[in-house]
Design an enzyme around this catalytic site. Sequence first.
Site, PDB file in Angstrom:
ATOM      1  N   HIS A 214      29.187 -16.467  -7.757  1.00 33.21           N
ATOM      2  CA  HIS A 214      30.152 -16.267  -9.043  1.00 33.21           C
ATOM      3  C   HIS A 214      31.520 -16.230  -8.583  1.00 33.21           C
ATOM      4  O   HIS A 214      32.150 -15.388  -9.420  1.00 33.21           O
ATOM      5  CB  HIS A 214      29.707 -15.599  -9.781  1.00 33.21           C
ATOM      6  CG  HIS A 214      28.191 -15.365 -10.256  1.00 33.21           C
ATOM      7  ND1 HIS A 214      26.904 -14.780  -9.401  1.00 33.21           N
ATOM      8  CD2 HIS A 214      27.456 -15.990 -11.032  1.00 33.21           C
ATOM      9  CE1 HIS A 214      26.086 -15.125  -9.998  1.00 33.21           C
ATOM     10  NE2 HIS A 214      26.124 -15.973 -10.851  1.00 33.21           N
ATOM     11  N   ASP A 394      42.082 -43.620  10.264  1.00 27.86           N
ATOM     12  CA  ASP A 394      40.842 -43.410  11.178  1.00 27.86           C
ATOM     13  C   ASP A 394      41.408 -44.023  12.652  1.00 27.86           C
ATOM     14  O   ASP A 394      40.327 -44.071  13.596  1.00 27.86           O
ATOM     15  CB  ASP A 394      39.501 -43.852  10.629  1.00 27.86           C
ATOM     16  CG  ASP A 394      39.490 -45.198  10.352  1.00 27.86           C
ATOM     17  OD1 ASP A 394      40.488 -45.993  10.335  1.00 27.86           O
ATOM     18  OD2 ASP A 394      38.242 -45.560   9.993  1.00 27.86           O
TER      19      ASP A 394
END
Length: 574
Positions: A214, A394
């Site tokens: 939470h 990449d």
Amino acid sequence: MTRIFDDPAEFADDQLAGFLDLYADRVRGVHGGVVAHRGEQPQVAVVIGGGSGHYPAFCGTVGPGLATGAVVGNIFTSPSAAQAYSVGRAADQGRGMIFSFGNYAGDTINFGIAAERLRAEGIDARIVVVTDDVASAEQESQRRGIAGDFTVFKVMGAAAAQGLGIDEVERLGNAANAATRTLGVAFSGCTMPGEDEPLFTVPEGHLGLGLGIHGEPGIRDVPMLPARELAQLLVDDVLKHAPSGSGKRVGAILNGLGTTKYEELFLLWRHVAPRLRDAGLEIVDPEVGELVTSLDMGGCSLTLMWLDDELDPLWRADTYTPAYRKVGAPLAALRAPTADELEQARAVVTAPEAGDAGRRLAGTVREVLAVVETTIRDNEHELGRIDAVAGDGDHGRGMVKGITAATARIAECDDGTGGGWLLQQAGQAWAERAGGTSGVLWGAALESLGRHLGDTADGYPPDVVAAGVREFATTIQQLGGAEPGDKTLLDALLPFVDELERGVGSGTGLARAWTAAADTATASARRTAELRPRIGRARPLAEKSVGTPDAGATSMALIVTAVGTVLTSQEERK
């Protein structure tokens, strides 16, 4: 950060409306939450719930074999007693109902009040509280409920689906809770809709150990760990809190908390699973993914439920919900290949016999590829940075994977193998591991060069090597479809080959001609900064790439330069 919303204050209700529309064929909305459409036979209703922000918990796991209904509160806020009462009443099928939720004060109070109201109306209402978080308290009854919610819900849902009575479903739910332990870590906090700052932060280079779901921070911050050590921490701490008298079978959940990618979880599981097995445990139907989240929190948790003869079949049982589905029949029909079948499928290729020159060439190939690997590793991040300007960033990583695979493959080959064969093997490994466009181009080109040179020639004079390099370039050009000026590696490679052929044709030795050609390639790679890409992923961002050299051309120039240093060194040694 949660970015998609209309009114932040209405986020919970608005997302639920979308969910209900999407899954209208299997659930319906009631005041306070969601109820599943009924099956042919009435069953004990298992009603789960808590605040929003945890999807798939709670409404995503409503359906056959799991929850009958879910109470949905505001974000990280307990539902009201009125909401829980409404969903519980709607879910009841005449056989009683059980509320189940994590051990938080607001949930305990509100679900408790709702259960009292339902009992007053003649509905047999029970409560099973989840207390799986080993970091939150020493005493089990004081612990919070986090991802272990899922194992408890799953057991009770399966028991109810089998038609068991409310006493048995309740007993099995409590047994599942007593058998379940969880530990979680956070890498970053979560941010409420409409807010700019997270509810908590984790210090740079650290992780929060023992987080809540939470927005509560971890119990303490510890330095960030490599995956192997993180797996050790999670496994060892959970096992340290194993229930007394527990057996050797466990249902396992490696749970992502919101922004931790599935690929990261798979990588972590690679270390978690063997550590569990080394502890003598049998892993039963493990789950890796998002089951109990916390908005956009970065982090994960490991849950283990120790199984016995009662819990095991309930954990394995079929279920079908919007976010979680398990169907055993299709898997039961599959079988793994036998050892003989695997052996038959394994291709065994023997290297051809090489001559003296071919074996000498092999030494050069091994030395060249080792130097190229060092060069690419040293420049990985810069190549990625260049590629990210107008691409996906990449290129450096892909080139490292390719050259690393190539050097590993040739290391497996016998010392007597010829250089042409080594180049072919290196090309195949490069293409297999690197992937992408550059991977297949480099792989095919190396194979082409290897086939051209072969292993049985009496020697490899400069003109033969130059012709092989021309074949290397032609393969890339034909396979990739690029032309000079398209801002690709060809804009460095083709000038290199032209200059190499000119040097060799004029009688210059290979090392000197290669070095001069490498200088040409380096200059040509720099000039690609002036070009606009006309092919590939960078083409849609052509203007953005102007001013930055092409990553493929840059890596090509680096590689041919590195090869030149090896050739020069060999010539000096001679």
